[in-house]
Design an enzyme around this catalytic site. Structure first.
Site, mmCIF file in Angstrom:
data_model
loop_
_atom_site.group_PDB
_atom_site.id
_atom_site.type_symbol
_atom_site.label_atom_id
_atom_site.label_comp_id
_atom_site.label_asym_id
_atom_site.label_seq_id
_atom_site.Cartn_x
_atom_site.Cartn_y
_atom_site.Cartn_z
ATOM 1 N N SER A 65 9.676 -7.035 -1.011
ATOM 2 C CA SER A 65 10.739 -7.856 -0.414
ATOM 3 C C SER A 65 11.425 -8.704 -1.463
ATOM 4 C CB SER A 65 10.207 -8.827 0.632
ATOM 5 O OG SER A 65 9.018 -8.443 1.172
ATOM 6 N N HIS A 101 13.083 -0.755 2.024
ATOM 7 C CA HIS A 101 12.598 -2.055 2.502
ATOM 8 C C HIS A 101 12.611 -2.094 4.027
ATOM 9 C CE1 HIS A 101 13.373 -6.644 2.829
ATOM 10 N NE2 HIS A 101 12.088 -6.387 2.889
ATOM 11 N N ASN A 124 17.405 -10.488 3.173
ATOM 12 C CA ASN A 124 16.690 -11.729 2.877
ATOM 13 C C ASN A 124 17.578 -12.740 2.160
ATOM 14 O OD1 ASN A 124 14.367 -10.995 4.142
ATOM 15 N ND2 ASN A 124 13.388 -10.177 2.304
ATOM 16 N N GLU A 141 16.454 -1.162 4.787
ATOM 17 C CA GLU A 141 17.364 -1.465 3.688
ATOM 18 C C GLU A 141 16.947 -0.609 2.485
ATOM 19 O OE1 GLU A 141 16.947 -5.600 2.644
ATOM 20 O OE2 GLU A 141 19.017 -5.738 1.966
HETATM 21 P P1 NAD Z 1 -0.813 -6.836 3.183
HETATM 22 O O1 NAD Z 1 -1.534 -7.831 2.344
HETATM 23 O O2 NAD Z 1 -0.970 -6.876 4.650
HETATM 24 O O3 NAD Z 1 -1.222 -5.367 2.706
HETATM 25 C C1 NAD Z 1 -1.356 -4.971 1.384
HETATM 26 C C2 NAD Z 1 -2.375 -3.850 1.323
HETATM 27 O O4 NAD Z 1 -2.362 -3.261 0.038
HETATM 28 C C3 NAD Z 1 -3.803 -4.316 1.566
HETATM 29 O O5 NAD Z 1 -4.397 -3.530 2.582
HETATM 30 C C4 NAD Z 1 -4.484 -4.084 0.218
HETATM 31 O O6 NAD Z 1 -5.863 -3.755 0.336
HETATM 32 C C5 NAD Z 1 -3.672 -2.945 -0.324
HETATM 33 N N1 NAD Z 1 -3.782 -2.816 -1.775
HETATM 34 C C6 NAD Z 1 -3.756 -3.776 -2.703
HETATM 35 N N2 NAD Z 1 -3.903 -3.251 -3.930
HETATM 36 C C7 NAD Z 1 -4.021 -1.919 -3.780
HETATM 37 C C8 NAD Z 1 -4.217 -0.840 -4.671
HETATM 38 N N3 NAD Z 1 -4.317 -1.044 -5.981
HETATM 39 N N4 NAD Z 1 -4.276 0.407 -4.161
HETATM 40 C C9 NAD Z 1 -4.167 0.602 -2.832
HETATM 41 N N5 NAD Z 1 -4.010 -0.394 -1.945
HETATM 42 C C10 NAD Z 1 -3.938 -1.632 -2.399
HETATM 43 O O7 NAD Z 1 0.704 -6.962 2.772
HETATM 44 P P2 NAD Z 1 2.021 -6.546 3.593
HETATM 45 O O8 NAD Z 1 2.481 -7.701 4.363
HETATM 46 O O9 NAD Z 1 1.779 -5.261 4.276
HETATM 47 O O10 NAD Z 1 3.067 -6.339 2.401
HETATM 48 C C11 NAD Z 1 3.026 -5.227 1.553
HETATM 49 C C12 NAD Z 1 4.319 -5.126 0.784
HETATM 50 O O11 NAD Z 1 5.411 -5.056 1.688
HETATM 51 C C13 NAD Z 1 4.632 -6.288 -0.126
HETATM 52 O O12 NAD Z 1 5.271 -5.800 -1.277
HETATM 53 C C14 NAD Z 1 5.569 -7.144 0.675
HETATM 54 O O13 NAD Z 1 6.432 -7.917 -0.114
HETATM 55 C C15 NAD Z 1 6.356 -6.079 1.412
HETATM 56 N N6 NAD Z 1 6.989 -6.514 2.670
HETATM 57 C C16 NAD Z 1 6.331 -7.312 3.537
HETATM 58 C C17 NAD Z 1 6.942 -7.692 4.719
HETATM 59 C C18 NAD Z 1 6.228 -8.557 5.712
HETATM 60 O O14 NAD Z 1 6.871 -9.074 6.626
HETATM 61 N N7 NAD Z 1 4.929 -8.745 5.572
HETATM 62 C C19 NAD Z 1 8.234 -7.236 5.019
HETATM 63 C C20 NAD Z 1 8.864 -6.379 4.106
HETATM 64 C C21 NAD Z 1 8.230 -6.034 2.939
#
Ligand code: NAD
Length: 732
Positions: A441, A462, A512, A474
């Site tokens: 994000s 995204h 965003n 996006e």
């Molecule tokens: P989250 O913490 O819920 O999930 C991340 C996952 O990645 C975890 O399950 C973790 O174990 C796994 N992980 C970490 N390192 C790893 C590796 N080396 N190999 C495999 N798996 C690994 O996070 P999230 O909220 O799902 O966000 C994930 C991404 O999406 C981020 O980049 C975030 O910026 C983006 N994002 C989040 C949102 C939101 O609203 N949460 C919206 C859009 C984008």
């Protein structure tokens, strides 16, 4: 070739078949309307015709009206567009009323010809309003059929008699989900609700048989009979009174008065219920004209119907062979990864879901399972479909399982080092052609692409949270992203039936970038002593689904703090003053981290139910004695966002204003009645918008400074759609 044709059988039943040449779905055009009119006249005049069945040669009946009809009626009327619209609508009423009266003697109600509708499948908008004017509606038993009146979703309401007829058929209360929410149902449910009359294996045969049997009394509509009483009562009837008071309260509670079509619809229903049927049609036509003359309806139709569809069909897809995704890798099975795996598997794509530990990967897959279980309970899916979808998801820690994937989306922690590591690990097993996408994000795509051995095939996809609900995706091009990667991302978004926008790489991309100033302006006002309730209600009355304070509670206050710190570090001296941070950091210090902590700008009970604005806020930020007026607060909230959208266009982050508008409404619920940020600025007109910027800048600071582009447009008297819309010289 005509849109409607008629054939009369030896039994005396004339079958009128709707079959628009060269289209997969029937849509009513002005020409189609006159075809139908002519055929109805011919059938009524022909003694050999005993009755009529109106049907379609396609798998569906009709998708609705060609919304350009309305624009044509308005444009062809020259100086008096409202008259042109009203008269055009009344012509439509004339035809449908002719079908309904079917040549009967208006006094004795005898001698008319039975006319029935036979619907093979979907019947939307005018595609249901025509059947509602016939004497009996038959539909095939088709679970895929969508039957209803979705007009309200694009800022209008059913204005070809659908409103008046449905209310008289079902009563105001029972009709309200169909009229006010645009609820669509399959044929069985439509029969259960009384929208249609019969479900039949062969609707044309059933309708023809009915037509031959129908007696004079069978074809007189209840509202044309003496002593007709509206189901549920009219407004001055005690139970009707309750309905109308309740409906009005409900509509205002849901829309905060921000949607003119909902109000106009209610007025048409209320006033129409007090007068005879033909007068009610006229009342409906006047309110419909009123809504069509409101710039909001044109803006909503443009963004939510025409442009949304154009983007979904690939308006901005580069030339490239079909890039349909067959096997998808998802890295990170957290909140976002789990959602992405679900929507892809539902679209029939094989998914490999990878996380660090098997337990984490399984948990991600279990999300799909519980989601589908809920769907089974609600009758939206079946145990067989659930197994099919789950069967497509492999949860694993083994990167080797990604072999053969043609697209990978990473959704691991928001940490460049972790992202770099998973990019390398995945690319080691992927084929040469595979495209690698990041769901980040906040991190620039071009920076993350440095970890990739093939930056031309590296892109941002995204998603918004929750993935399964949010309609927008996006797509972000890094500096080196190639056309095929863009086409791949677009083809994938089409497969999962979401709406894409394609933007260039810059801080916070597009959505965003605009949402953050909205949240910040709300927080800033709290710091200034503006009543938090005024801030929140001002936003709701603009049609935003949630106010800025509720929004930051939902996305979490510590995330806000994290973004603020990272932005300050990246921007240095260019970072705006710290007024927002002061409030935000103080909230974080108090442990009020938002909904997840059951404590934020709002108070919550133990079960997480939002109770109301947190009273403790006024201890630190007392409400000032003099409060700004509503419009002043609303302009601050609106301009904070739309100026960011203009800057995104100026800087080339946005290449197409249609994407800016559609993305804003679908991405963060930007005032839908406005058609989006550019739609709203066009409503204000560039000169007034520039004037408002100057006033806001003088009162509140440089963040409201008028962008050079808007200033120039104000001087030249230009509009955004005139200058950048499809067909204009500067359109992308
Ligand atoms: P989250 O913490 O819920 O999930 C991340 C996952 O990645 C975890 O399950 C973790 O174990 C796994 N992980 C970490 N390192 C790893 C590796 N080396 N190999 C495999 N798996 C690994 O996070 P999230 O909220 O799902 O966000 C994930 C991404 O999406 C981020 O980049 C975030 O910026 C983006 N994002 C989040 C949102 C939101 O609203 N949460 C919206 C859009 C984008």
């Amino acid at each position: 070739m005509t849109d409607f044709t008629m054939e009369t059988g030896a039994d005396g039943v004339a079958i009128i078949t709707w079959d628009v040449p060269g289209k997969s779905m029937n849509v009513l055009s002005l020409e189609g309307l006159s075809d139908l009119d002519r055929l109805i006249d011919a059938a009524l005049a022909d003694d050999a015709v005993k009755g009529v069945v109106i049907t379609s040669a396609k798998k569906d009946f009709a998708g609705g009206m060609d919304l350009n009809i309305l624009a044509r009626m308005r444009d062809e009327a020259g100086d008096d567009p409202a008259r042109g619209l009203f008269e055009g609508i009344m012509r439509m009423h004339g035809l449908l009323r002719k079908i309904e009266r079917a040549g009967m003697d208006p006094k004795t109600l005898k001698g008319g010809k039975p006319i029935a509708a036979a619907l093979p499948g979907t019947a939307l908008g005018i595609g249901l309003e025509i059947p509602l004017a016939t004497h009996r509606i038959f539909a095939a038993d088709n679970p895929k059929a969508k039957i209803g009146l979705p007009e309200i979703m694009v800022g209008i309401f059913p204005g070809a008699g659908g409103t008046t007829r449905l209310v008289r058929k079902l009563g105001a209360m029972a009709a309200s989900p169909y009229l006010l929410e645009g609820k669509l149902v399959d044929s069985k449910k439509a029969k259960g609700a009384g929208l249609i009359d019969e479900v039949a294996e062969d609707p044309v045969a059933a309708a023809a048989a009915w037509v031959l049997e129908a007696k004079d009394a069978d074809i007189v509509k209840p509202w044309d009979q003496k002593g007709y009483k509206m189901p549920g009562g009219t407004p001055y009837h005690p139970s009707g009174f309750m309905t109308f008071v309740g409906a009005s309260a409900m509509v205002n509670a849901q829309t905060f008065g921000a949607f003119p079509a909902a109000k106009a619809l209610l007025s048409a229903v209320y006033e129409g219920a007090l007068v005879p049927f033909d007068t009610a049609l006229k009342v409906e036509a006047r309110w419909f004209t009123n809504i069509l003359m409101n710039p909001s309806s044109a803006a909503m139709i443009r963004s939510l119907f025409i442009n949304k569809e154009a983007l979904e069909k690939g308006a901005n897809r580069p030339e490239a062979p079909d890039q349909t995704v067959k096997k998808l890798g998802v890295l990170g099975a957290g909140m976002m990864g789990a959602g992405i795996a679900l929507v892809a598997a539902q679209a029939g794509i094989e998914v490999v879901l990878v996380d660090q530990a098997q337990e984490a990967a399984d948990k991600g897959k279990a999300y799909s399972e519980s989601y589908l279980d809920k769907g089974i309970k609600r009758g939206k899916t079946t145990p067989e479909k659930k197994e099919e979808v789950l069967g497509r998801i492999t949860a694993t820690t083994d990167y080797a399982a990604l072999a053969g994937a043609d697209l990978v989306i990473e959704a691991v922690f928001e940490d460049p080092a972790v992202k770099a590591e998973v990019t390398k690990k995945a690319e080691a097993v992927l084929g040469e052609d595979a495209v690698f996408a990041t769901n980040t994000s906040t991190l620039p795509i071009s920076d993350l692409a440095r970890a990739s051995a093939r930056p031309g095939q590296f892109i941002g996809i995204h998603f918004f949270s929750p993935v399964e609900k949010m309609l927008l995706v996006e797509i972000i091009k890094g500096r080196e992203t190639g056309d095929r990667a863009v086409a791949k991302a677009l083809d994938f978004v089409r497969q999962i039936r979401k709406t894409p926008i394609v933007v260039n790489d810059a801080r916070f991309f597009y959505a965003n970038r605009c949402i953050i100033p909205y949240i910040n302006e709300g927080i800033r006002m709290v710091g200034e002593g503006v009543a938090p309730a005024l801030v929140e209600n001002a936003a709701r009355q603009l049609g935003f689904p949630v106010g800025p304070l509720q929004l930051v509670d939902e996305t979490s206050i510590d995330l806000g703090v994290k973004i603020a710190k990272a932005t300050r570090a990246a921007m240095g001296d260019a970072y705006p003053d710290g007024a927002v941070d002061e409030v935000l950091f103080w909230m974080a210090d108090q442990g009020r981290l938002g909904r997840k902590a059951n404590a934020g700008f709002y108070a919550y009970d133990e079960s997480g139910k939002r109770l109301g604005l947190w009273e403790g806020l006024s201890g630190k930020y007392p409400e000032a004695e003099a409060q700004p007026d509503l419009q002043a607060v609303q302009h601050r909230l609106m301009f904070a966002q739309v100026l960011e959208a203009v800057r995104a266009l100026e800087e080339g982050v946005l290449e197409d204003i249609r994407e800016g508008d559609v993305g804003a409404i679908l991405g963060w619920g930007f005032a839908p009645w406005s058609g989006g940020p550019f739609g709203w600025l066009d409503m204000l007109g560039a000169p007034y918008a520039a004037e408002r910027c100057d006033a806001l800048e003088a009162a509140h600071g440089a963040r409201f400074a008028c962008p050079a582009l808007l200033r120039e447009m104000a001087e030249k008297g230009q509009s955004f759609y005139g200058r950048f819309g499809p067909g204009s010289a500067e359109a992308a």
